[in-house]
Design a protein around this motif. Structure first.
Motif, PDB file in Angstrom:
ATOM      1  N   LYS A   2       0.840  -1.189   0.000  1.00  0.00           N
ATOM      2  CA  LYS A   2       0.000   0.000   0.000  1.00  0.00           C
ATOM      3  C   LYS A   2       0.881   1.247   0.000  1.00  0.00           C
ATOM      4  O   LYS A   2       1.860   1.332   0.734  1.00  0.00           O
ATOM      5  N   HIS A   3       0.517   2.203  -0.831  1.00  0.00           N
ATOM      6  CA  HIS A   3       1.288   3.435  -0.921  1.00  0.00           C
ATOM      7  C   HIS A   3       0.736   4.499   0.021  1.00  0.00           C
ATOM      8  O   HIS A   3      -0.444   4.483   0.383  1.00  0.00           O
ATOM      9  N   ILE A   4       1.594   5.436   0.410  1.00  0.00           N
ATOM     10  CA  ILE A   4       1.152   6.662   1.058  1.00  0.00           C
ATOM     11  C   ILE A   4       0.832   7.650  -0.050  1.00  0.00           C
ATOM     12  O   ILE A   4       1.700   8.001  -0.848  1.00  0.00           O
ATOM     13  N   ARG A  87       9.806   4.738   7.151  1.00  0.00           N
ATOM     14  CA  ARG A  87      11.109   5.258   6.719  1.00  0.00           C
ATOM     15  C   ARG A  87      11.853   4.282   5.818  1.00  0.00           C
ATOM     16  O   ARG A  87      12.728   4.696   5.068  1.00  0.00           O
ATOM     17  N   VAL A  88      11.519   3.012   5.896  1.00  0.00           N
ATOM     18  CA  VAL A  88      12.190   2.016   5.056  1.00  0.00           C
ATOM     19  C   VAL A  88      11.468   1.822   3.730  1.00  0.00           C
ATOM     20  O   VAL A  88      12.103   1.572   2.702  1.00  0.00           O
ATOM     21  N   ARG A  89      10.140   1.980   3.717  1.00  0.00           N
ATOM     22  CA  ARG A  89       9.358   1.617   2.544  1.00  0.00           C
ATOM     23  C   ARG A  89       8.618   2.772   1.866  1.00  0.00           C
ATOM     24  O   ARG A  89       8.186   2.632   0.719  1.00  0.00           O
ATOM     25  N   HIS A  90       8.459   3.900   2.559  1.00  0.00           N
ATOM     26  CA  HIS A  90       7.554   4.921   2.027  1.00  0.00           C
ATOM     27  C   HIS A  90       8.122   6.336   1.954  1.00  0.00           C
ATOM     28  O   HIS A  90       7.735   7.097   1.068  1.00  0.00           O
ATOM     29  N   VAL A  91       8.982   6.713   2.882  1.00  0.00           N
ATOM     30  CA  VAL A  91       9.495   8.085   2.912  1.00  0.00           C
ATOM     31  C   VAL A  91      11.006   8.046   3.068  1.00  0.00           C
ATOM     32  O   VAL A  91      11.525   7.483   4.035  1.00  0.00           O
ATOM     33  N   CYS A 160      18.306   4.507  -2.383  1.00  0.00           N
ATOM     34  CA  CYS A 160      18.408   3.051  -2.229  1.00  0.00           C
ATOM     35  C   CYS A 160      17.293   2.505  -1.346  1.00  0.00           C
ATOM     36  O   CYS A 160      17.537   1.798  -0.360  1.00  0.00           O
ATOM     37  N   GLN A 161      16.064   2.851  -1.680  1.00  0.00           N
ATOM     38  CA  GLN A 161      14.905   2.304  -0.984  1.00  0.00           C
ATOM     39  C   GLN A 161      13.658   2.614  -1.784  1.00  0.00           C
ATOM     40  O   GLN A 161      13.642   3.543  -2.600  1.00  0.00           O
ATOM     41  N   PRO A 162      12.590   1.859  -1.556  1.00  0.00           N
ATOM     42  CA  PRO A 162      11.306   2.252  -2.132  1.00  0.00           C
ATOM     43  C   PRO A 162      10.784   3.475  -1.389  1.00  0.00           C
ATOM     44  O   PRO A 162      10.990   3.616  -0.182  1.00  0.00           O
ATOM     45  N   PHE A 163      10.146   4.379  -2.099  1.00  0.00           N
ATOM     46  CA  PHE A 163       9.571   5.548  -1.425  1.00  0.00           C
ATOM     47  C   PHE A 163       8.388   6.088  -2.206  1.00  0.00           C
ATOM     48  O   PHE A 163       8.337   6.017  -3.430  1.00  0.00           O
TER      49      PHE A 163
END
Length: 217
Positions: A2-4, A87-91, A160-163
């Motif tokens: 799920k996205h923010i 912080r790891v997956r969204h921002v 270097c992460q999904p955001f």
């Protein structure tokens, strides 16, 4: 995953400014919505809260009045685990002070983030470093790089992460015009690939991106 989709600020003001005379701002003490996929530049003079704004949205500081709503929920009510997941997956945050470990090499600094996310392969990281003309510094301790080179390393690490949102606090303050364009191109490509929003702050060193809107802090 799920996205923010939206981050809203409602009457937010750093606590340190609470007793100071009110100044004109399109962000502080206002209703502002940042949407996924949108690029926004927040322009400000020094000392009016650019880094504070990024820290508030990132959830690393709560010394503010008002509320920050992330997809309909008060950010202050997020558990530690949910903040970590955000912080790891969204921002993702590129802090103004970069926060590199000077004794670690460029790749070691980047790998600290990438081990948490498993987002980029080593060749992909090297490709970004190559585009930023610092691939030859991959095994050099960060403390031995120029400030401009360190800033480019910090940009690669932030990517270097999904955001869903990328927070850029003075991202090109130490870069010349050519490197500004190179860094902006890498950032824009990664944000577009992820359909992400960008919130960038600037005191006058505008990153060479096409912004959907600009706000005065």
């Amino acid at each position: 995953m799920k996205h923010i989709e939206v981050i809203e600020l409602h009457d937010v003001l750093p606590a340190v400014f609470a007793d100071m005379p009110r100044r004109e701002s399109q962000v502080w003490l206002a209703d502002v919505a940042f949407r996924r996929g949108e690029t926004c530049l927040v322009e400000a003079e020094s000392g009016v809260g650019k880094s504070s704004l990024c820290s508030f949205i990132y959830g690393s500081r709560q010394d503010y009045r008002g509320t920050i709503i992330v997809d309909g929920e008060d950010l202050r009510r997020f558990s530690v685990g949910r903040l970590c997941d955000m912080r790891v997956r969204h921002v993702s945050l590129l802090p103004q002070e970069m926060r590199l470990f000077p004794e670690l090499t460029v790749m070691e600094n980047i790998d600290i983030k990438n081990r948490l996310t498993s987002w980029k392969s080593a060749p992909e990281i090297l490709s970004m470093l190559e585009r930023m003309e610092i691939a030859d510094k991959a095994d050099v301790p960060a403390g031995k790089l120029s400030i401009g080179q360190q800033q480019r390393v910090a940009v690669v690490r932030a990517l270097c992460q999904p955001f869903d949102f990328l927070l850029l606090d003075e991202p090109v303050s130490h870069l010349d015009v050519r490197n500004n364009s190179v860094v902006a191109g890498v950032i824009a490509a990664e944000a577009a690939a992820q359909g992400a929003g960008i919130i960038a702050t600037s005191v006058g060193y505008d990153i060479n991106l096409d912004f959907d809107r600009k706000l005065k802090l």
